[in-house]
Motif scaffolding. Structure first.
Motif, short mmCIF file in Angstrom:
data_model
loop_
_atom_site.label_atom_id
_atom_site.label_comp_id
_atom_site.label_asym_id
_atom_site.label_seq_id
_atom_site.Cartn_x
_atom_site.Cartn_y
_atom_site.Cartn_z
N PRO A 134 0.82 -1.22 0.00
CA PRO A 134 0.00 0.00 0.00
C PRO A 134 0.85 1.26 0.00
CG PRO A 134 -0.89 -1.59 1.53
CD PRO A 134 0.43 -2.14 1.08
N GLY A 135 0.59 2.14 -0.96
CA GLY A 135 1.33 3.39 -1.06
C GLY A 135 2.68 3.26 -1.72
N LYS A 136 3.10 2.03 -2.06
CA LYS A 136 4.44 1.83 -2.61
C LYS A 136 4.43 0.79 -3.73
CE LYS A 136 6.64 2.92 1.81
NZ LYS A 136 7.54 2.43 2.88
N ALA A 137 3.42 0.81 -4.57
CA ALA A 137 3.31 -0.16 -5.65
C ALA A 137 3.83 0.44 -6.95
CB ALA A 137 1.85 -0.60 -5.81
N LEU A 138 4.83 -0.22 -7.54
CA LEU A 138 5.36 0.24 -8.82
C LEU A 138 4.46 -0.23 -9.96
CD1 LEU A 138 9.23 -0.34 -8.69
CD2 LEU A 138 8.00 1.81 -8.46
N SER A 139 4.46 0.53 -11.04
CA SER A 139 3.73 0.13 -12.23
C SER A 139 4.45 -1.01 -12.93
CB SER A 139 3.60 1.32 -13.18
OG SER A 139 3.00 0.93 -14.39
N LYS A 189 -10.71 6.87 5.57
CA LYS A 189 -10.14 6.23 4.39
C LYS A 189 -9.57 7.28 3.43
CE LYS A 189 -12.67 1.86 4.02
NZ LYS A 189 -13.56 1.05 3.16
N GLY A 190 -10.27 8.39 3.29
CA GLY A 190 -9.78 9.46 2.43
C GLY A 190 -8.46 10.01 2.93
N LEU A 191 -8.34 10.17 4.25
CA LEU A 191 -7.10 10.66 4.83
C LEU A 191 -5.98 9.64 4.61
CD1 LEU A 191 -5.47 12.61 6.60
CD2 LEU A 191 -6.34 11.40 8.61
N GLN A 192 -6.26 8.37 4.85
CA GLN A 192 -5.25 7.32 4.66
C GLN A 192 -4.77 7.27 3.22
OE1 GLN A 192 -7.76 4.22 6.21
NE2 GLN A 192 -6.71 4.13 8.17
N THR A 193 -5.71 7.38 2.29
CA THR A 193 -5.35 7.37 0.88
C THR A 193 -4.47 8.56 0.53
OG1 THR A 193 -7.40 6.21 0.29
CG2 THR A 193 -6.27 7.39 -1.47
N ALA A 194 -4.81 9.72 1.06
CA ALA A 194 -4.03 10.94 0.79
C ALA A 194 -2.61 10.83 1.35
CB ALA A 194 -4.74 12.15 1.38
N LEU A 195 -2.49 10.33 2.57
CA LEU A 195 -1.16 10.20 3.18
C LEU A 195 -0.32 9.16 2.43
CD1 LEU A 195 -2.20 10.32 6.95
CD2 LEU A 195 -0.95 12.08 5.67
N ASN A 196 -0.96 8.11 1.95
CA ASN A 196 -0.24 7.11 1.15
C ASN A 196 0.27 7.71 -0.16
OD1 ASN A 196 -0.56 5.03 2.99
ND2 ASN A 196 -2.35 4.17 1.98
N LYS A 197 -0.60 8.44 -0.83
CA LYS A 197 -0.23 9.00 -2.13
C LYS A 197 0.82 10.09 -1.99
CE LYS A 197 -2.05 10.99 -6.38
NZ LYS A 197 -3.27 11.39 -7.14
N ASP A 198 0.64 10.97 -1.02
CA ASP A 198 1.55 12.11 -0.88
C ASP A 198 2.88 11.74 -0.25
OD1 ASP A 198 -0.18 13.89 -2.06
OD2 ASP A 198 -0.99 14.66 -0.18
N ALA A 238 0.08 8.32 13.73
CA ALA A 238 1.52 8.66 13.65
C ALA A 238 1.85 9.33 12.32
CB ALA A 238 2.35 7.40 13.83
N ALA A 239 1.20 8.85 11.25
CA ALA A 239 1.45 9.43 9.92
C ALA A 239 0.94 10.86 9.86
CB ALA A 239 0.76 8.58 8.86
N LEU A 240 -0.24 11.12 10.43
CA LEU A 240 -0.78 12.48 10.43
C LEU A 240 0.08 13.39 11.30
CD1 LEU A 240 -2.95 14.50 9.63
CD2 LEU A 240 -4.33 13.70 11.55
N LYS A 241 0.57 12.85 12.41
CA LYS A 241 1.43 13.64 13.30
C LYS A 241 2.69 14.09 12.57
CE LYS A 241 3.55 13.60 17.90
NZ LYS A 241 3.77 12.79 19.13
N THR A 286 -2.75 16.24 -2.49
CA THR A 286 -3.84 15.30 -2.20
C THR A 286 -4.34 15.47 -0.76
OG1 THR A 286 -2.81 13.72 -3.72
CG2 THR A 286 -4.56 12.88 -2.31
N SER A 287 -3.41 15.67 0.17
CA SER A 287 -3.80 15.88 1.56
C SER A 287 -4.59 17.17 1.72
CB SER A 287 -2.54 15.90 2.45
OG SER A 287 -1.88 14.67 2.42
#
Length: 314
Positions: free
Chosen positions: A71-76, A211-220, A237-240, A251-252
């Motif tokens: 999650p958040g680190k998948a290469l094409s 979920k929207g926040l988690q997706t944004a933190l993963n992407k950004d 911890a990620a938001l902190k 995205t965030s």
């Protein structure tokens, strides 16, 4: 299932380092050659100028992950000859050494007993691997489009005209192997039921917000969070670490602007915000209005302190 990470660092797809912005699910492939050892492909595709690439190779009881697909680190990868390369992670299943493909390219086995045995074992390993990836990403395998075959991808218009894995599975005589059965077997292993799938459709507004926040933190920030709608220790911890403020990534900021609009927080001139990803004076003013409503310090940053109060509004 034994999982081994063996990234193909010399493959063009790994070297390109193009990350998938959105991962919709998993695409299932057959390797289309009579080779039982996944290491043949793990090693054979690990060179330049080879650009074809999948995220994993599945053998009998073992899986080699060859491209990052967390999650958040998948290469094409380059696996299906269509837009599915940019939206699905994928794996190839090895095939029995007894297969051949006489014209018109229809798989036949010289030893059906051994072929059945090997194909069923690889099928079982693939089910276990998909269950592992679905848990990792927070997916329900019964969701439409979550686990698809190359053939189904073609029908969706996102993959080339291949027939795998059906072309191999239909040769197995001691089991009725289909994609519908495959998805059900993954769900059974995960103890996911149709009821839970229906529950997901009526998820709470709070879960959707998280979920929207988690997706944004993963992407950004490539945090690798499970997108599960739970505001747990990892998400906190990620938001902190990445308070949403002036200078935050787009995205965030868009996620924050969407929340501010939903709660009627306008800019200094009482005008509705635009969801543009720019944390400017208008977003700052709207955020301070939200913080005032929450009766907390109006510091103009959306961090864990604001989130602790904000989440109680849902």
């Amino acid at each position: 299932m034994k999982l081994v990470k063996r990234y193909q660092t010399k493959n063009e797809r790994y070297r390109d380092q193009v990350y998938l912005s959105t991962v919709k699910g998993i695409m299932v492939h057959e390797i289309a050659t009579n080779q039982e050892d996944p290491l043949v492909f793990v090693n054979g595709w690990n060179k330049s100028p080879i650009s074809k690439a999948v995220h994993a190779f599945v053998g009998n009881g073992i899986v080699y992950e060859t491209l990052p697909c967390d999650p958040g680190k998948a290469l094409s990868g380059w696996h299906c000859g269509g837009s599915g390369n940019r939206s699905y992670i994928s794996f190839e299943m090895c095939e029995s050494r007894y297969y051949s493909w006489p014209k018109p390219y229809v798989a036949k086995s010289k030893n059906i007993t051994e072929t059945n045995k090997f194909t069923n074992a690889v099928y079982k390993t693939a089910v276990e691997y998909c269950a592992y990836k679905c848990k990792q990403f927070g997916w329900n395998p019964l969701d439409k489009g979550r686990i698809i075959s190359h053939k189904e991808g073609n029908k969706m218009g996102i993959a080339s005209n291949h027939s795998d894995p059906d072309s191999i599975w239909k040769t197995v005589t001691n089991a009725d192997l289909t994609m519908d059965k495959f998805r059900k077997d993954v769900a059974a292993l995960m103890k996911v039921t149709k009821k839970k799938q229906d529950d997901k459709k009526t998820e709470t507004k709070k879960q959707k917000m998280v979920k929207g926040l988690q997706t944004a933190l993963n992407k950004d920030y490539k945090e690798g969070l499970a997108v599960d709608g739970s505001y747990g220790p990892k998400t906190k911890a990620a938001l902190k670490e990445h308070n949403i403020k002036k200078g935050s990534k787009a995205t965030s900021v868009k996620w924050l602007q969407t929340q501010l609009i939903a709660f009627g927080c306008t800019d200094a001139n009482n005008k509705k915000l635009s969801v543009d990803g720019d944390f400017g004076p208008k977003t700052l003013a709207a955020l301070k209005k939200l913080q005032k409503k929450l009766k907390i310090s109006q510091d103009g940053e959306f961090g864990t302190g604001t989130m602790e109060k904000f989440i109680k509004l849902f």
